[in-house]
Design an enzyme around this catalytic site. Structure first.
Site, PDB file in Angstrom:
ATOM      1  N   HIS A  95       1.757  -5.284 -15.948  1.00  0.00           N
ATOM      2  CA  HIS A  95       1.855  -4.456 -14.742  1.00  0.00           C
ATOM      3  C   HIS A  95       3.324  -4.398 -14.354  1.00  0.00           C
ATOM      4  O   HIS A  95       4.014  -5.420 -14.360  1.00  0.00           O
ATOM      5  CB  HIS A  95       1.022  -5.084 -13.617  1.00  0.00           C
ATOM      6  N   ARG A 127       3.447   2.402  -4.646  1.00  0.00           N
ATOM      7  CA  ARG A 127       4.070   3.610  -5.212  1.00  0.00           C
ATOM      8  C   ARG A 127       3.206   4.838  -4.928  1.00  0.00           C
ATOM      9  O   ARG A 127       3.719   5.915  -4.634  1.00  0.00           O
ATOM     10  CB  ARG A 127       4.297   3.432  -6.715  1.00  0.00           C
TER      11      ARG A 127
END
Ligand code: FAD
Length: 622
Positions: free
Chosen positions: A249, A269
């Site tokens: 990740h 994000r």
């Protein structure tokens, strides 16, 4: 032989995360006497940690979404290595599974007009993740548990016993599966507290044990993720596929050291957060790969407009699939443009009002304040890649979740195929529900079709007990903690985010030596409350699974999704047609190539030919 407690059920589910609980509900609804076994406390499975949401093409926020678009995104994310039938079933059934959760009592965040709200996530063309703030996994587990309690209440009304058809055994670790002439007949393990042994007799076992992250040093995974289900399946004679594909990740915490690896959700994000290097540059625009060029904005103005006008702008490159973002961060840090603690900056503080950040990302706000003394409403976070998810797992039939071993099923993160070479965020929670249900159904119909129940021989039970007790027998051997640290360091350094042949060969040599040393591990004390002994037993699993990862990674001479080769940087269409299949015999791991099943033509028709040219060979295209 030591004393062994015995129980008998129709279906055993190993694992109480989202996949295991959904499978157990289904098996019980099909009339099976079902047991759920889990290593930790009931309710504390990994699924609880899921933050961002469940991907399902409900089209609530953008009505252009459909299962076909979700299917396309999933195949693109997995770089076309996915088992297409699993990707198809997943995209088609995920919306029903989300609705069904609300019938169990879940309550998702809402749009202004009262529909289930959906948020943006990397690789998903439309806002698609149903969520409950950034605590979606908690709500998922809570509502599955609520459903289990309601089924137990029904059973009480009928039989006078809450647990007559569905019983949970918590803080219990399965160490071996038991077989009768190849077919599953039960599972053997120990109570973590007392160390006492238990045999569960059952003709069907559903593995729902999650992933393998604890073999790596920097990981978002918890202590339970030691690859037990992967190893149990191998030892029973099933095969694993796609083990070379590990998802790093892009955004784990990098500071302070005690929390390194803990996840920073992609929702940061998705909700507008941007990545910057130490020069303050928003660097992701430099890293848009050729295959995604037409879908991602190449300038900040367009990327920012996308948050309010998705129809007329391309997505920000911070929302590229995870493998792309993780590699980009890795390159920035290597080029000397990292933060003081070896990450990059993730900034949401200059992008959203403080109140909005606290409302949308409450767990992240709390996590950074408590663990790093950073207020994300006022300061950027420091983040870097962390080992997060394994795409590889037990090779299963897509429709029934059956493995090649009669009576053995697998679902959730422990199964392989669905996500190909890289999983899109949000596609795990939906995978758990879609294939958990199918596994419960598949195991039930297998049991119904049996004419005789396989049995567990005393010899098999004795052997399982002897293996479990072996660490107490050896004298003067090594401490399991030392071996675990060495394993984690080797996997992180040599089979990590960027791979090279020489390093993986060295990893395999180290693994061989670790295996030899593990054979004479010594643990102190008795079976009661003995974490050193638990780790010694977990290490057996971590070592074999790590070997599968390293061997498959060495063989695949291309870069694709969660497998990046420095010495073979490009994607090679001929490799897309091959699966690497791991199996074991007498603890020797072998990896064979197997042809990938060609994608059904009506599903291929969902893509433009120009896009297919990026993935398929000329022969396939013709
Ligand atoms: P788990 O939930 O991990 O459950 C595994 C179970 O198996 C546990 O009960 C464990 O005790 C049991 N078990 C293991 N070995 C044994 C054994 N030997 N004997 C008995 N029991 C055993 N995915 C998304 O789609 N959306 C997200 O927003 C998201 N966020 C995430 C955030 C974090 C921090 C992490 C780590 C992952 C996230 N993921 C997300 C991924 C997703 O949460 C996992 O892939 C998923 O929860 C795995 O579910 P599972 O049911 O397969 O396994």
């Amino acid at each position: 032989m030591p004393e062994v407690e015995r129980h008998s059920f129709d279906v055993l589910v190993i694992g109480a995360g989202g996949a295991g609980l959904r499978a157990a509900i289904e098996a019980r609804e099909h009339g099976m006497r079902t047991a759920v076994l889990c290593k930790s406390l009931f309710g504390k499975a990994h699924t609880v940690m899921a933050e961002g949401g469940i991907a399902a093409a409900m089209g609530n926020v953008n009505s252009s979404d459909s299962w076909q678009v979700h299917f396309r995104d999933t195949m693109r994310g997995g770089k076309f290595l996915n088992n297409w039938r699993m990707a198809e079933l997943h995209a088609q059934e995920a919306p029903q599974r989300v609705w069904e959760l609300e019938t169990y009592g879940a309550l998702f965040d809402r749009t202004a007009d009262g529909r289930i709200s959906q948020r943006n996530f990397g690789g998903h063309e439309y806002p698609r993740l149903a969520h409950v703030g950034d605590r979606t996994g908690l709500e998922l587990i809570r509502s599955l548990q609520q459903k289990i309690v309601s089924l137990q209440q029904d059973d009480f009304a009928e039989t006078g016993d809450y647990e007559s058809r569905l019983k949970v055994f918590q803080e219990f670790t399965v160490t071996d599966l038991v077989q009768d002439d190849g077919a599953i007949s039960g599972a053997f393990g120990y109570w973590r507290e007392s160390g006492r042994f238990v045999l569960f007799e059952a003709p069907a076992v559903i593995l729902a044990t999650g992933g393998i992250g604890k073999s790596f040093k920097v990981t978002s995974n918890s202590w339970e993720y030691t690859g037990d289900g992967h190893a149990l399946a191998l030892r029973a004679g099933a095969s694993l596929i796609n083990m070379e594909f590990i998802q790093f990740h892009p955004t784990g915490m990098v500071w302070p050291p005690s929390v390194k690896g803990i996840l920073v959700t992609e929702s940061v994000r998705g909700d507008g957060g941007v990545l910057r290097n130490s020069d303050g540059k928003r660097f992701m625009f430099e890293y848009i790969p050729e295959v995604f060029k037409d879908k991602y904005a190449d300038n900040e103005a367009e990327a920012d407009r996308w948050y309010t006008d998705q129809a007329n702008n391309r997505r920000p490159p911070e929302l590229l699939p995870r493998d792309e973002v993780a590699r980009a961060i890795n390159s920035e840090v290597k080029a000397g443009r990292g933060t003081p603690h070896g990450g990059v900056y993730l900034d949401v503080s200059t992008r959203l009002p403080a109140e909005e950040i606290r409302r949308r990302l409450p767990s992240m706000h709390h996590q950074f304040k408590e663990l790093a003394d950073v207020d994300i409403t006022a300061q950027p976070m420091e983040v870097g890649p962390t080992c997060h998810y394994v795409m590889g797992g037990v090779q299963v039939d897509p429709d029934t979740a059956a493995s090649s071993v009669p009576g053995l099923f697998a679902c959730g993160e422990v199964s392989g195929g669905m996500h190909g070479s890289n999983r899109l965020g949000g596609n795990s929670l939906s995978d758990l529900l879609v294939f958990g249900r199918r596994a419960g159904e598949g195991a039930s119909s297998y049991v119904r079709g049996l004419t005789t129940r396989p049995s567990c021989s005393d010899a098999a039970v004795q052997e399982a007990a002897a293996v479990a007790l072996a660490p107490f027998e050896a004298e003067g051997g090594e401490n399991p903690y030392t071996l675990h640290m060495e394993l984690q360091q080797s996997m992180n350094d040599l089979v990590g985010i960027i791979r090279r042949a020489g390093e993986m060969e060295e990893a395999l040599q180290r693994l061989e030596k670790l295996k030899e040393r593990a054979a004479s591990l010594t643990v102190e004390g008795h079976r009661q409350f003995n974490p050193g002994w638990h780790l010694a037993l977990d290490l057996r699993n971590m070592l074999v699974v790590s070997e599968c990862v390293a061997r498959a990674a060495l063989l695949r001479t291309e870069s694709r999704g969660g497998h990046t080769r420095d010495d073979f940087p490009g994607m090679d269409s001929s490799w897309r047609r091959k699966l690497l299949v791991c199996s074991t015999s007498d603890s020797t791991v072998s990896v064979e190539e197997e042809p990938q099943i060609p994608i059904r033509s009506d599903l291929l028709d969902l893509f433009e030919r120009t896009e297919l040219e990026k993935y398929l060979t000329a022969e396939e295209l013709s």
